[in-house]
Design an enzyme around this catalytic site. Structure first.
Site, PDB file in Angstrom:
ATOM      1  N   CYS A 142      13.832  10.186   7.790  1.00  0.00           N
ATOM      2  CA  CYS A 142      13.641   9.721   9.171  1.00  0.00           C
ATOM      3  C   CYS A 142      14.961   9.753   9.934  1.00  0.00           C
ATOM      4  CB  CYS A 142      13.031   8.336   9.166  1.00  0.00           C
ATOM      5  SG  CYS A 142      13.922   7.219   8.106  1.00  0.00           S
ATOM      6  N   GLU A 190       9.274   0.792  11.282  1.00  0.00           N
ATOM      7  CA  GLU A 190      10.348   1.769  11.039  1.00  0.00           C
ATOM      8  C   GLU A 190       9.703   3.137  11.194  1.00  0.00           C
ATOM      9  OE1 GLU A 190      13.389   1.027  10.646  1.00  0.00           O
ATOM     10  OE2 GLU A 190      13.573  -0.890   9.630  1.00  0.00           O
ATOM     11  N   GLU A 235      10.144  15.373  16.121  1.00  0.00           N
ATOM     12  CA  GLU A 235      10.571  15.313  14.733  1.00  0.00           C
ATOM     13  C   GLU A 235       9.897  16.442  13.948  1.00  0.00           C
ATOM     14  OE1 GLU A 235       9.140  11.919  12.414  1.00  0.00           O
ATOM     15  OE2 GLU A 235      11.204  11.620  11.762  1.00  0.00           O
ATOM     16  N   LYS A 269       0.886  -1.174   0.000  1.00  0.00           N
ATOM     17  CA  LYS A 269       0.000   0.000   0.000  1.00  0.00           C
ATOM     18  C   LYS A 269       0.920   1.218   0.000  1.00  0.00           C
ATOM     19  CE  LYS A 269      -1.873   3.002   2.178  1.00  0.00           C
ATOM     20  NZ  LYS A 269      -1.681   4.470   1.881  1.00  0.00           N
TER      21      LYS A 269
HETATM   22  P1  NAD Z   1       2.252   8.230   8.016  1.00  0.00           P
HETATM   23  O1  NAD Z   1       2.363   7.394   9.221  1.00  0.00           O
HETATM   24  O2  NAD Z   1       1.263   9.324   8.000  1.00  0.00           O
HETATM   25  O3  NAD Z   1       1.902   7.348   6.750  1.00  0.00           O
HETATM   26  C1  NAD Z   1       2.676   6.229   6.352  1.00  0.00           C
HETATM   27  C2  NAD Z   1       1.798   5.261   5.605  1.00  0.00           C
HETATM   28  O4  NAD Z   1       0.799   4.764   6.502  1.00  0.00           O
HETATM   29  C3  NAD Z   1       1.037   5.871   4.421  1.00  0.00           C
HETATM   30  O5  NAD Z   1       0.986   4.918   3.368  1.00  0.00           O
HETATM   31  C4  NAD Z   1      -0.357   6.081   4.997  1.00  0.00           C
HETATM   32  O6  NAD Z   1      -1.369   6.068   4.026  1.00  0.00           O
HETATM   33  C5  NAD Z   1      -0.478   4.888   5.921  1.00  0.00           C
HETATM   34  N1  NAD Z   1      -1.478   5.046   6.988  1.00  0.00           N
HETATM   35  C6  NAD Z   1      -1.906   6.193   7.570  1.00  0.00           C
HETATM   36  N2  NAD Z   1      -2.839   5.916   8.518  1.00  0.00           N
HETATM   37  C7  NAD Z   1      -2.970   4.570   8.547  1.00  0.00           C
HETATM   38  C8  NAD Z   1      -3.752   3.667   9.332  1.00  0.00           C
HETATM   39  N3  NAD Z   1      -4.611   4.100  10.266  1.00  0.00           N
HETATM   40  N4  NAD Z   1      -3.614   2.339   9.106  1.00  0.00           N
HETATM   41  C9  NAD Z   1      -2.750   1.890   8.178  1.00  0.00           C
HETATM   42  N5  NAD Z   1      -2.004   2.692   7.388  1.00  0.00           N
HETATM   43  C10 NAD Z   1      -2.100   4.015   7.582  1.00  0.00           C
HETATM   44  O7  NAD Z   1       3.708   8.761   7.725  1.00  0.00           O
HETATM   45  P2  NAD Z   1       4.179   9.734   6.552  1.00  0.00           P
HETATM   46  O8  NAD Z   1       3.722  11.094   6.886  1.00  0.00           O
HETATM   47  O9  NAD Z   1       3.817   9.145   5.218  1.00  0.00           O
HETATM   48  O10 NAD Z   1       5.768   9.613   6.685  1.00  0.00           O
HETATM   49  C11 NAD Z   1       6.494  10.398   7.542  1.00  0.00           C
HETATM   50  C12 NAD Z   1       6.898   9.631   8.766  1.00  0.00           C
HETATM   51  O11 NAD Z   1       7.523   8.419   8.415  1.00  0.00           O
HETATM   52  C13 NAD Z   1       7.915  10.361   9.599  1.00  0.00           C
HETATM   53  O12 NAD Z   1       7.575  10.286  10.962  1.00  0.00           O
HETATM   54  C14 NAD Z   1       9.202   9.612   9.343  1.00  0.00           C
HETATM   55  O13 NAD Z   1      10.145   9.700  10.353  1.00  0.00           O
HETATM   56  C15 NAD Z   1       8.739   8.238   9.137  1.00  0.00           C
HETATM   57  N6  NAD Z   1       9.689   7.487   8.311  1.00  0.00           N
HETATM   58  C16 NAD Z   1      10.442   6.509   8.897  1.00  0.00           C
HETATM   59  C17 NAD Z   1      11.365   5.806   8.153  1.00  0.00           C
HETATM   60  C18 NAD Z   1      12.196   4.704   8.762  1.00  0.00           C
HETATM   61  O14 NAD Z   1      12.688   3.873   8.026  1.00  0.00           O
HETATM   62  N7  NAD Z   1      12.371   4.646  10.053  1.00  0.00           N
HETATM   63  C19 NAD Z   1      11.519   6.075   6.811  1.00  0.00           C
HETATM   64  C20 NAD Z   1      10.742   7.073   6.253  1.00  0.00           C
HETATM   65  C21 NAD Z   1       9.810   7.760   7.023  1.00  0.00           C
END
Ligand code: NAD
Length: 480
Positions: A283, A249, A383, A174
């Site tokens: 991240c 992650e 963050e 997804k």
């Molecule tokens: P997010 O958590 O808003 O979304 C990530 C994914 O989860 C998207 O595909 C979103 O559609 C999905 N999602 C949202 N709500 C959901 C739910 N209730 N159930 C299932 N899926 C759901 O994060 P973002 O804004 O896309 O990304 C930014 C964040 O990701 C930052 O906090 C960053 O630090 C973190 N990040 C971590 C890593 C790592 O490897 N540690 C890498 C990249 C980003």
């Protein structure tokens, strides 16, 4: 560019049950295209198709080396199209074209690496005396559900599907609703190399709808989630209900400790890459610099010099590595970062440079440097996920490590010094999944990546990641 993009389920391009969502170009703020939005029924079909693929045995009966070869071929297909893929990534995600090319190339490397690893997974034999023959086998979990964020949509998807497929799992991806279009290349690669139908599914949809339906689906066997802590907690709760393992992650607030003997000129490149690549939406960004008081003022000026040197503008116009930076992903993310900087200023932090939005269409923010930041402030704890670095001062080693460790996160950390003993003490004392010594982002697809604390659990990348995609079966044979 096509004006409408579909999801890929069971080898077919299909519309979404939740209608269409729009994808914006962060460099202009204009609508780029529409994308099919999956609903729960689409997710259900994708999981059903993945299950059918597993049940048929086509993936698991294959000799791992052959499976690995298919995974590698996907990587070669991608590597041959880096320029085309990078253009798409820049259009929907905003990053500069050279950053997008780097990401597309790194994405291909995951397929090369994990394709190679497919044949290396072996069980062991356990001596039980003359009456038994006992051995273990490492078997795929089954249906691997993978939920992807928008900041590195290609690399993060690649690291999960390459590992998932190499170990014999059928994957349902997804992608983020903000960056769904570049993921289409994974489906095209799978089609081109003849990956068995049902082994891979590429869908997008809103998180609360398609994402939640996938994470809570009763017929998945494992979840890999990369994203925010808040969503990660929901994923973990869903995984607890269905009793499936998950890899989380999550975010970070990573610190670089800079000692008074560090090479400050070389550190400028670390800052440039660490916090201003991808407009700081990383991240593992270097969002805090913890510097010894003796070199504090000089380092603040050097970091500000790097920030001021960057030309900010549309990623598509920035094709070469150099002093440049693209937009942030959305107005909402940009305004949140601006708001956090304004709040910090009001709390007494010194805005050395940046902190504003340039007068450009699109979602831009100036590269920003903050000094006189105290460890407990919100700006030093939360963050930001933008091009903002906070500089904090320390007097001795113990204080530096305490500041670096003093957040809820623990994704990565760094130490900059010419003193090997000091670097080694820091590497032992820092609570983070990865410690960089004298080069931020040192490592690669081969090195394990993942967090301590609220940065998550489980590891992606490197051969450690393979263990998150397989489970151990013990076979004990009674000999008579
Ligand atoms: P997010 O958590 O808003 O979304 C990530 C994914 O989860 C998207 O595909 C979103 O559609 C999905 N999602 C949202 N709500 C959901 C739910 N209730 N159930 C299932 N899926 C759901 O994060 P973002 O804004 O896309 O990304 C930014 C964040 O990701 C930052 O906090 C960053 O630090 C973190 N990040 C971590 C890593 C790592 O490897 N540690 C890498 C990249 C980003």
């Amino acid at each position: 560019m096509d004006s409408y993009w579909q999801n890929w389920i069971g080898g077919e391009w299909v519309d979404g049950g939740a209608g269409r969502l729009t994808v914006e170009d962060p460099g202009s703020g204009e609508v780029l295209a529409e994308q099919a939005a999956a609903d729960g029924a689409d997710i259900d079909r994708a999981v059903g198709s993945a299950r059918a693929c597993l049940t048929s045995g086509v993936l698991t009966d294959m000799r791992p080396m052959e499976r690995g070869r298919l995974v590698q071929e996907m990587g070669r297909w991608i590597a041959a199209r880096v320029d085309e893929i990078a253009q798409m990534l820049t259009c929907e995600q905003g990053k500069t074209l050279w950053e997008a090319r780097t990401e597309a190339s790194n994405c291909a490397r995951y397929f090369e690496y994990y394709g190679n690893q497919a044949a290396t997974l072996e069980g062991r034999s356990i001596p039980l005396g003359a009456g038994y023959l006992d051995f273990t086998a490492l078997e795929p979990y089954g249906v691997s559900a993978q939920i992807i964020p928008w900041n590195f949509p290609l690399e993060i998807t690649a690291r999960s599907i390459a590992c998932g497929l190499a170990t014999g799992n059928a994957c349902v991806v997804k992608s983020s609703e903000m960056t769904p279009m570049s993921s289409r290349y994974f489906a095209l690669a799978a089609e081109a190399v003849g990956l068995p139908r049902g082994a891979l599914h590429i869908l997008t949809g809103w998180g609360h709808q398609a994402g939640a339906a996938l994470a809570g689906h009763p017929d998945i066997n494992q979840i890999v989630f990369t994203g925010s802590v808040a969503t990660g907690q929901k994923i973990a709760a869903a995984a607890a209900q269905t009793v499936v393992p998950c890899v989380l992650e999550l975010g970070g607030k990573s610190a670089a400790i800079v000692h008074d003997d560090a090479d400050l000129a070389a550190f400028e490149m670390d800052v440039r890459r660490g916090i201003f690549v991808n407009a700081g939406q990383i991240c593992s960004a270097m969002s805090r610099v913890v510097v010894h008081e003796a070199v504090h003022d000089e380092l603040v000026e050097r970091i500000a010099g790097v920030a001021r040197s960057l030309s900010v503008g549309p990623g598509i116009e920035r094709a070469e590595f150099g002093p440049n930076m693209g937009p942030m992903i959305s107005e909402k993310q940009r305004d949140r970062a601006l708001g956090m900087v304004a709040e910090a200023e009001a709390a007494g932090v010194r805005l050395v440079t940046g902190g504003r939005s340039p007068n450009l269409p699109g979602f831009f923010m100036e590269p920003t440097v903050l000094a006189d930041v105290a460890p407990g402030m919100r700006i030093a704890q939360e963050e930001i996920f933008g091009p903002v670095v906070s500089v904090l001062k320390f007097r001795d080693e113990a204080e530096a490590i305490a500041i670096a460790n003093g957040t809820q996160y623990g994704l990565v950390a760094g130490v900059f010094t010419r003193d090997l003993d000091r670097a080694t003490r820091a590497a032992r004392g820092l609570r983070a999944g990865q410690v960089f010594v004298n080069e931020w982002f040192a490592g690669g697809v081969e090195t394990p990546f993942g967090g301590y604390g609220k940065s998550g659990y489980g590891r992606e990348k490197g051969c450690e990641a393979l263990m998150n995609y397989v489970q151990t079966k013990n076979v004990a044979i009674r000999l008579r």
